[in-house]
Design an enzyme around this catalytic site. Structure first.
Site, PDB file in Angstrom:
ATOM      1  N   SER A   1      29.823 -16.223  12.496  1.00  0.00           N
ATOM      2  CA  SER A   1      29.195 -15.230  11.548  1.00  0.00           C
ATOM      3  C   SER A   1      28.132 -15.286  11.229  1.00  0.00           C
ATOM      4  CB  SER A   1      29.866 -15.145  10.803  1.00  0.00           C
ATOM      5  OG  SER A   1      30.137 -13.455  10.318  1.00  0.00           O
TER       6      SER A   1
ATOM      7  N   CYS B   1      24.247 -18.813  -1.248  1.00  0.00           N
ATOM      8  CA  CYS B   1      23.521 -18.181  -0.348  1.00  0.00           C
ATOM      9  C   CYS B   1      22.238 -17.311  -0.916  1.00  0.00           C
ATOM     10  CB  CYS B   1      24.388 -17.429   0.579  1.00  0.00           C
ATOM     11  SG  CYS B   1      23.496 -16.431   2.383  1.00  0.00           S
TER      12      CYS B   1
ATOM     13  N   GLU C   1      33.101 -24.836   0.087  1.00  0.00           N
ATOM     14  CA  GLU C   1      33.918 -24.269   0.291  1.00  0.00           C
ATOM     15  C   GLU C   1      34.402 -24.145   0.888  1.00  0.00           C
ATOM     16  OE1 GLU C   1      35.799 -22.352  -4.013  1.00  0.00           O
ATOM     17  OE2 GLU C   1      36.163 -21.968  -2.449  1.00  0.00           O
TER      18      GLU C   1
ATOM     19  N   GLY D   1      27.189 -18.680   2.432  1.00  0.00           N
ATOM     20  CA  GLY D   1      25.974 -19.517   3.596  1.00  0.00           C
ATOM     21  C   GLY D   1      25.695 -18.312   4.872  1.00  0.00           C
ATOM     22  N   GLU D   2      24.840 -18.000   5.441  1.00  0.00           N
ATOM     23  CA  GLU D   2      24.593 -17.780   6.444  1.00  0.00           C
ATOM     24  C   GLU D   2      23.710 -18.556   7.251  1.00  0.00           C
ATOM     25  OE1 GLU D   2      24.524 -14.718   7.732  1.00  0.00           O
ATOM     26  OE2 GLU D   2      23.087 -15.827   9.594  1.00  0.00           O
TER      27      GLU D   2
ATOM     28  N   CYS E   1      29.636 -10.021  -1.453  1.00  0.00           N
ATOM     29  CA  CYS E   1      30.256 -10.658  -1.681  1.00  0.00           C
ATOM     30  C   CYS E   1      29.860 -12.366  -2.453  1.00  0.00           C
ATOM     31  CB  CYS E   1      28.718 -11.640  -0.453  1.00  0.00           C
ATOM     32  SG  CYS E   1      29.016 -13.414  -0.156  1.00  0.00           S
TER      33      CYS E   1
ATOM     34  N   SER F   1      28.180  -9.326  11.362  1.00  0.00           N
ATOM     35  CA  SER F   1      28.490  -8.815   9.761  1.00  0.00           C
ATOM     36  C   SER F   1      27.913  -7.240   9.803  1.00  0.00           C
ATOM     37  CB  SER F   1      28.693  -9.026   8.541  1.00  0.00           C
ATOM     38  OG  SER F   1      29.487 -10.807   9.281  1.00  0.00           O
ATOM     39  N   LEU F   2      28.697  -6.051  10.362  1.00  0.00           N
ATOM     40  CA  LEU F   2      27.969  -5.172   9.798  1.00  0.00           C
ATOM     41  C   LEU F   2      27.484  -4.452   8.585  1.00  0.00           C
ATOM     42  CD1 LEU F   2      25.964  -3.096  11.780  1.00  0.00           C
ATOM     43  CD2 LEU F   2      27.807  -1.772  13.262  1.00  0.00           C
ATOM     44  N   HIS F   3      29.320  -4.245   8.755  1.00  0.00           N
ATOM     45  CA  HIS F   3      29.373  -3.128   7.647  1.00  0.00           C
ATOM     46  C   HIS F   3      28.559  -1.454   7.117  1.00  0.00           C
ATOM     47  CE1 HIS F   3      30.918  -6.926   7.090  1.00  0.00           C
ATOM     48  NE2 HIS F   3      29.733  -7.497   6.279  1.00  0.00           N
TER      49      HIS F   3
ATOM     50  N   CYS G   1      37.478 -14.809   3.231  1.00  0.00           N
ATOM     51  CA  CYS G   1      36.536 -14.478   3.678  1.00  0.00           C
ATOM     52  C   CYS G   1      35.693 -13.979   2.548  1.00  0.00           C
ATOM     53  CB  CYS G   1      35.738 -14.948   5.105  1.00  0.00           C
ATOM     54  SG  CYS G   1      36.905 -15.931   6.256  1.00  0.00           S
TER      55      CYS G   1
END
Ligand code: SF4
Length: 363
Positions: free
Chosen positions: A198, A121, A100, A167-168, A128, A221-223, A347
């Site tokens: 990202s 992923c 997508e 995906g990463e 996610c 991306s920490l979160h 996202c």
């Protein structure tokens, strides 16, 4: 769409279709300007079929269509959903896998594109939707850039691009070639400063990005500022714990001399406490130059069908309070505008309702 063998690079072949087209033209003894005519047809005149490139002799059009398939883009549109500010498109890859991409229109007239680098992923982040699919496969450089090509051929202006779809991006080494294609003046001609990668923090690849493409923006991306919690949310944290990520971030800022972004998805009752804000602020201000080259992007979590029931969207005032706390501690922080929720386009929500083996949710 059928693909002739020349869309699949052999060992000695160029790894992207544009160079394969150029090589073919050269091998066929076509004058140099023919390649220029082809890319001008695609990128200036928005012609996506060789058979319609009337600047070329008919026989060459037929040769190119026969050799490469008539459609320049290898992706097919399977479904799309629109809202006022966002358009989400579900694409079919040549082997039937799905990815997508999302186009976002900002009020100032700016068009930004959130693209995928993998189908599915394998990193399994708990919040996610894409992570629920597992890794189906990496996309190659043509497939990654074909998402932009398709939007371009549909009349869009590619102002900026972020690898925040499925995906990463840094676990797929084709990402690097895709970025180079985006930057090529004869193709997408995008400034690297308008490209954002990202990552959940694949530290060696963050270092490679800083070294090879220092003008490309990085978002980490920490979160969570706490290892135990981050590991529960993002299993990659076992391999690259927070201390190592912070060193990677320092390395990036030192090497590039540019600002880097830290993404933090705020989930109500999970990672939005004052303690989290203070610990995050401490992590940021302990960085190179007291974190003055870091910017925290707060993102309000969007409920995902497949996410744990305990994960809920934080309200606006809760997000503001968190941002204020960060600022009080000297951290630059903003709450990222999140639109497209009405079409699951934000996202992290891509593929929320996609079932492997189906054509995805209808538009
Ligand atoms: S957040 Fe990114 S890395 Fe994590 S599962 Fe989703 S797509 Fe993969």
């Amino acid at each position: 769409m059928s693909f002739s063998r020349d869309f699949s690079p052999g060992p000695a072949s160029p790894t992207n279709k544009y160079d394969r087209i150029r090589r073919y033209l050269c091998q066929e003894g076509a004058p140099d300007f023919r390649y220029r005519q082809v890319v001008q047809a695609i990128f200036r005149d928005r012609i996506g079929r060789f058979s319609q490139m009337v600047a070329l002799p008919r026989s060459l059009r037929e040769d190119l269509a026969g050799r490469f398939s008539d459609d320049v883009s290898g992706l097919s549109r399977v479904a799309s959903r629109h809202s006022e500010q966002a358009e989400k498109v579900l694409y079919g890859l040549p082997d039937g896998k799905r990815v997508e991409a999302v186009a976002l229109n900002f009020q100032a007239g700016w068009e930004s594109f959130c693209i995928s680098s993998q189908s599915g992923c394998g990193f399994g982040c708990s919040f996610c939707a894409t992570g629920r699919l597992g890794l189906l496969r990496n996309m190659n450089a043509d497939e990654i850039t074909d998402q932009l090509l398709d939007f371009h051929l549909h009349g869009r202006t590619i102002d900026s691009v972020s690898f925040m779809g499925m995906g990463e991006a840094l676990s797929n080494l084709h990402t690097f070639e895709a970025i180079r294609l985006m930057m090529r003046p004869d193709l997408f001609a995008l400034s690297p400063r308008r490209i954002t990668v990202s990552t959940i923090g694949i530290v060696p690849q963050m270092e490679r990005l800083a070294r090879e493409l220092p003008q490309v923006n990085l978002t980490l991306s920490l979160h969570s500022p706490f290892d135990e919690q981050r590991t529960a949310m993002m299993p990659i944290n076992r391999k690259y714990p927070i201390a190592e990520l912070m060193q990677g971030l320092d390395h990036h800022v030192r090497t590039t001399g540019r600002k880097a972004y830290v993404a933090y998805v705020l989930i109500a009752g999970v990672n939005d406490t004052d303690e989290h804000a203070r610990a995050l602020a401490h992590l940021m201000t302990a960085r190179f130059r007291q974190g003055r080259l870091l910017h925290v992007s707060l993102i309000r979590f969007n409920e995902v069908a497949a996410a744990p029931a305990a994960f809920a969207r934080i309200d606006t005032s809760g997000a503001r309070r968190f941002a204020d706390l960060l600022r009080q501690h000297g951290v630059r922080a903003t709450i990222r505008a999140s639109f497209g929720n009405d079409i699951d386009a934000a996202c992290g929500q891509l593929f929320a309702n996609y079932q492997p083996g189906t054509s995805g949710r209808p538009p």
